[in-house]
Design a protein around this motif. Sequence first.
Motif, PDB file in Angstrom:
ATOM      1  N   PHE A  74      61.989  32.863  46.956  1.00  0.00           N
ATOM      2  CA  PHE A  74      60.715  33.586  47.005  1.00  0.00           C
ATOM      3  C   PHE A  74      60.811  34.988  46.402  1.00  0.00           C
ATOM      4  CE2 PHE A  74      59.310  30.071  49.462  1.00  0.00           C
ATOM      5  CZ  PHE A  74      57.928  30.066  49.324  1.00  0.00           C
ATOM      6  N   LYS A  75      62.013  35.559  46.359  1.00  0.00           N
ATOM      7  CA  LYS A  75      62.118  36.900  45.762  1.00  0.00           C
ATOM      8  C   LYS A  75      62.082  36.803  44.241  1.00  0.00           C
ATOM      9  CE  LYS A  75      64.785  41.158  46.171  1.00  0.00           C
ATOM     10  NZ  LYS A  75      65.668  41.352  45.039  1.00  0.00           N
ATOM     11  N   THR A  76      62.976  35.991  43.687  1.00  0.00           N
ATOM     12  CA  THR A  76      63.052  35.944  42.213  1.00  0.00           C
ATOM     13  C   THR A  76      61.828  35.239  41.622  1.00  0.00           C
ATOM     14  OG1 THR A  76      64.317  33.864  42.235  1.00  0.00           O
ATOM     15  CG2 THR A  76      65.571  35.926  42.291  1.00  0.00           C
ATOM     16  N   GLY A  77      61.388  34.200  42.278  1.00  0.00           N
ATOM     17  CA  GLY A  77      60.251  33.437  41.746  1.00  0.00           C
ATOM     18  C   GLY A  77      58.970  34.253  41.757  1.00  0.00           C
ATOM     19  N   THR A  78      58.727  34.966  42.850  1.00  0.00           N
ATOM     20  CA  THR A  78      57.466  35.729  42.907  1.00  0.00           C
ATOM     21  C   THR A  78      57.547  36.981  42.034  1.00  0.00           C
ATOM     22  OG1 THR A  78      58.140  36.859  44.948  1.00  0.00           O
ATOM     23  CG2 THR A  78      56.776  34.875  45.196  1.00  0.00           C
ATOM     24  N   THR A  79      58.743  37.521  41.852  1.00  0.00           N
ATOM     25  CA  THR A  79      58.874  38.677  40.946  1.00  0.00           C
ATOM     26  C   THR A  79      58.523  38.244  39.525  1.00  0.00           C
ATOM     27  OG1 THR A  79      60.602  39.612  42.352  1.00  0.00           O
ATOM     28  CG2 THR A  79      60.464  40.480  40.116  1.00  0.00           C
ATOM     29  N   ALA A  80      59.064  37.114  39.105  1.00  0.00           N
ATOM     30  CA  ALA A  80      58.757  36.597  37.765  1.00  0.00           C
ATOM     31  C   ALA A  80      57.266  36.279  37.644  1.00  0.00           C
ATOM     32  CB  ALA A  80      59.595  35.354  37.485  1.00  0.00           C
ATOM     33  N   ALA A  81      56.700  35.717  38.698  1.00  0.00           N
ATOM     34  CA  ALA A  81      55.263  35.402  38.692  1.00  0.00           C
ATOM     35  C   ALA A  81      54.454  36.673  38.489  1.00  0.00           C
ATOM     36  CB  ALA A  81      54.863  34.723  40.002  1.00  0.00           C
ATOM     37  N   ALA A  82      54.809  37.723  39.238  1.00  0.00           N
ATOM     38  CA  ALA A  82      54.073  38.997  39.145  1.00  0.00           C
ATOM     39  C   ALA A  82      54.134  39.548  37.722  1.00  0.00           C
ATOM     40  CB  ALA A  82      54.662  40.007  40.134  1.00  0.00           C
ATOM     41  N   ILE A  83      55.310  39.518  37.132  1.00  0.00           N
ATOM     42  CA  ILE A  83      55.467  40.063  35.775  1.00  0.00           C
ATOM     43  C   ILE A  83      54.610  39.270  34.785  1.00  0.00           C
ATOM     44  CG2 ILE A  83      57.188  40.369  33.914  1.00  0.00           C
ATOM     45  CD1 ILE A  83      59.131  41.235  36.221  1.00  0.00           C
ATOM     46  N   GLY A  84      54.389  38.014  35.094  1.00  0.00           N
ATOM     47  CA  GLY A  84      53.532  37.191  34.239  1.00  0.00           C
ATOM     48  C   GLY A  84      52.047  37.315  34.558  1.00  0.00           C
ATOM     49  N   GLY A  85      51.684  38.062  35.609  1.00  0.00           N
ATOM     50  CA  GLY A  85      50.266  38.284  35.891  1.00  0.00           C
ATOM     51  C   GLY A  85      49.722  37.545  37.101  1.00  0.00           C
ATOM     52  N   THR A  86      50.598  36.891  37.836  1.00  0.00           N
ATOM     53  CA  THR A  86      50.160  36.120  39.018  1.00  0.00           C
ATOM     54  C   THR A  86      50.342  36.975  40.277  1.00  0.00           C
ATOM     55  OG1 THR A  86      50.641  34.008  37.973  1.00  0.00           O
ATOM     56  CG2 THR A  86      50.703  34.047  40.375  1.00  0.00           C
ATOM     57  N   THR A  87      49.316  37.014  41.119  1.00  0.00           N
ATOM     58  CA  THR A  87      49.411  37.817  42.341  1.00  0.00           C
ATOM     59  C   THR A  87      49.395  36.975  43.625  1.00  0.00           C
ATOM     60  OG1 THR A  87      47.025  38.174  42.155  1.00  0.00           O
ATOM     61  CG2 THR A  87      48.457  39.945  41.359  1.00  0.00           C
ATOM     62  N   THR A  88      49.122  35.683  43.468  1.00  0.00           N
ATOM     63  CA  THR A  88      49.188  34.783  44.643  1.00  0.00           C
ATOM     64  C   THR A  88      49.761  33.447  44.184  1.00  0.00           C
ATOM     65  OG1 THR A  88      47.180  35.763  45.596  1.00  0.00           O
ATOM     66  CG2 THR A  88      47.872  33.653  46.500  1.00  0.00           C
ATOM     67  N   ILE A  89      50.674  32.905  44.963  1.00  0.00           N
ATOM     68  CA  ILE A  89      51.122  31.533  44.711  1.00  0.00           C
ATOM     69  C   ILE A  89      50.775  30.680  45.934  1.00  0.00           C
ATOM     70  CG2 ILE A  89      53.037  32.110  43.155  1.00  0.00           C
ATOM     71  CD1 ILE A  89      54.885  31.528  45.672  1.00  0.00           C
ATOM     72  N   ILE A  90      50.658  29.387  45.683  1.00  0.00           N
ATOM     73  CA  ILE A  90      50.563  28.449  46.815  1.00  0.00           C
ATOM     74  C   ILE A  90      51.735  27.490  46.657  1.00  0.00           C
ATOM     75  CG2 ILE A  90      49.062  27.001  48.203  1.00  0.00           C
ATOM     76  CD1 ILE A  90      46.661  28.047  46.651  1.00  0.00           C
ATOM     77  N   ASP A  91      52.674  27.599  47.587  1.00  0.00           N
ATOM     78  CA  ASP A  91      53.919  26.852  47.509  1.00  0.00           C
ATOM     79  C   ASP A  91      53.843  25.640  48.446  1.00  0.00           C
ATOM     80  OD1 ASP A  91      56.707  27.538  46.190  1.00  0.00           O
ATOM     81  OD2 ASP A  91      57.165  26.651  48.148  1.00  0.00           O
ATOM     82  N   PHE A  92      54.672  24.654  48.158  1.00  0.00           N
ATOM     83  CA  PHE A  92      54.657  23.422  48.960  1.00  0.00           C
ATOM     84  C   PHE A  92      55.711  23.474  50.055  1.00  0.00           C
ATOM     85  CE2 PHE A  92      52.558  22.112  45.125  1.00  0.00           C
ATOM     86  CZ  PHE A  92      51.540  21.314  45.610  1.00  0.00           C
ATOM     87  N   ALA A  93      55.274  23.415  51.312  1.00  0.00           N
ATOM     88  CA  ALA A  93      56.210  23.249  52.427  1.00  0.00           C
ATOM     89  C   ALA A  93      56.518  21.760  52.513  1.00  0.00           C
ATOM     90  CB  ALA A  93      55.572  23.749  53.714  1.00  0.00           C
ATOM     91  N   LEU A  94      57.769  21.447  52.292  1.00  0.00           N
ATOM     92  CA  LEU A  94      58.161  20.033  52.151  1.00  0.00           C
ATOM     93  C   LEU A  94      58.505  19.419  53.508  1.00  0.00           C
ATOM     94  CD1 LEU A  94      58.266  18.656  49.410  1.00  0.00           C
ATOM     95  CD2 LEU A  94      60.742  18.974  49.396  1.00  0.00           C
ATOM     96  N   HIS A  95      57.719  18.422  53.864  1.00  0.00           N
ATOM     97  CA  HIS A  95      57.936  17.753  55.145  1.00  0.00           C
ATOM     98  C   HIS A  95      59.093  16.751  55.025  1.00  0.00           C
ATOM     99  CE1 HIS A  95      56.500  14.243  57.824  1.00  0.00           C
ATOM    100  NE2 HIS A  95      57.126  15.118  58.595  1.00  0.00           N
ATOM    101  N   GLN A  96      59.925  16.682  56.042  1.00  0.00           N
ATOM    102  CA  GLN A  96      60.994  15.680  56.054  1.00  0.00           C
ATOM    103  C   GLN A  96      60.662  14.603  57.073  1.00  0.00           C
ATOM    104  OE1 GLN A  96      64.552  17.883  56.762  1.00  0.00           O
ATOM    105  NE2 GLN A  96      64.529  18.776  54.709  1.00  0.00           N
TER     106      GLN A  96
END
Length: 463
Positions: A74-96
């Motif tokens: 979540f740190k590296t992925g959202t940092t890269a997202a922000a630099i690309g112009g994204t301010t919100t993500i919706i991530d998948f909580a994976l059920h087992q």
Amino acid sequence: MGTIISGGTVVTAGDVGLADVLLEGEVVSALAKDIPRAGHELVNAKGCLVMPGGIDPHTHLDMPFGGTITADDFKTGTTAAAIGGTTTIIDFALHQKDKSLREALDTWHKKARGKAVIDYAFHVSVADGRDEIIAEIPQIIETEGVSSFKVFMAYKNVLQVDDQTMFKVLKACARHGGLVQVHAENGDVIDVLVNEARAAGRKEPKHHALTRPPQAEAEATWRAIRLAEMAQAPLYVVHVTCAMAADAVSEARKWGLPVYGETCEQYLVCDSSDYERPGFEGANYVMSPPLRGKADQSALLCKLKNMDLHTVASDHCSFNHAKQKELGRDDFSKIPNGAPTIEDRMAILFHYGVNAGVIGLSSFVALTSTNAAKLFGLYPRKGTIAVGSDADILIWDPGAARTICAADHHMNVDNNIFEGMQVTGKPRSVFLRGSKIVENGRFTGSAGSGVFQKSAKFFPIQL
Ligand code: URP
Ligand code: ZN
Ligand code: ZN
């Protein structure tokens, strides 16, 4: 004291025009021509587009998958997202399978909290249809702020569910205000094709695509639509890759069914010839569904232009070539599925959609932000620039050119499937709830500043 973004062209899904935007606290407090300076900080956006921050409704961060774990957390992925112009993500909580949906959400909250630098919401996947799992759905919608539930029709023996489970999830969502998302590929057919290819000694990455034909996607898309119709449920088809499947979505909409479609930027600009790259480089392009042909790329762009598809997501699921993609060097079916795409989502759609003259500016905003906010219960807090909305603002320089390159991207991964593509248009500044988090390609925010966003129940809003 607030911040006035002045002199830019404000673009929303509904309008384009010159205006100033006043950010006060965490929200937009005025949108007008020539807002009085009154001691506010001034940001000159002349020559730039001022748009709502991007919303990426399909990401996989810190996710165990394919015998390994995604390279971005979540740190590296959202940092890269922000630099690309994204301010919100919706991530998948994976059920087992042997656990509850609640446990999946708890796990994902732990992964994101304190690490995400932009705001985030969750979808939850459903891996089995036990009564107690289906019974959790209303509770999760009502109390957890999660209103979208994903089912996989592929990944046999791992995530795939049968039609009965899917139908139960659809019925529960229809009754309680949820939106079902579907990964539509016929996993049983694919399983047969993969086993045949392996038995015949076919090892190379290109067999990933050859064993997952567009018909398998189209058949599952149609089946999902008919199941949703019988359950009287809305349906969101994730990562539509080909004309056959996209046609199913548009056809269903013609009948008046609440069916929505998402594609991803990689399906617009990469194609099945990428699997033939020399050495083992084709493995970097292994994702599901696979990349298709040029005709499918054009068909998808056309569907976006006509709003027959509604969102462009990244399906970011990053794996290093070294040690991760290499797990499948001797067997294409062991190559972890997914690619690093979170950072370049908006730039690719801007360059190949807007600059190419296919997609207008308001459609660009709708596809990268507004429609996701509407579908996933975040609108109008997110996904637009309006008085009272969160001050998630993207100042976009439409003339800035760059060449995409893994050597200087911000994702925590050693490959970029858009390597060498020259794109024009990039963020100059990005604001998250009123605070500047990106300036000229540099992250200036602070770790953990992302906040979990509760999604409201699904409600059909005009897209
Ligand atoms: O290959 C992909 N798309 N990996 C992520 C998981 C999924 O199917 O969305
Ligand atoms: Zn999928
Ligand atoms: Zn995905």
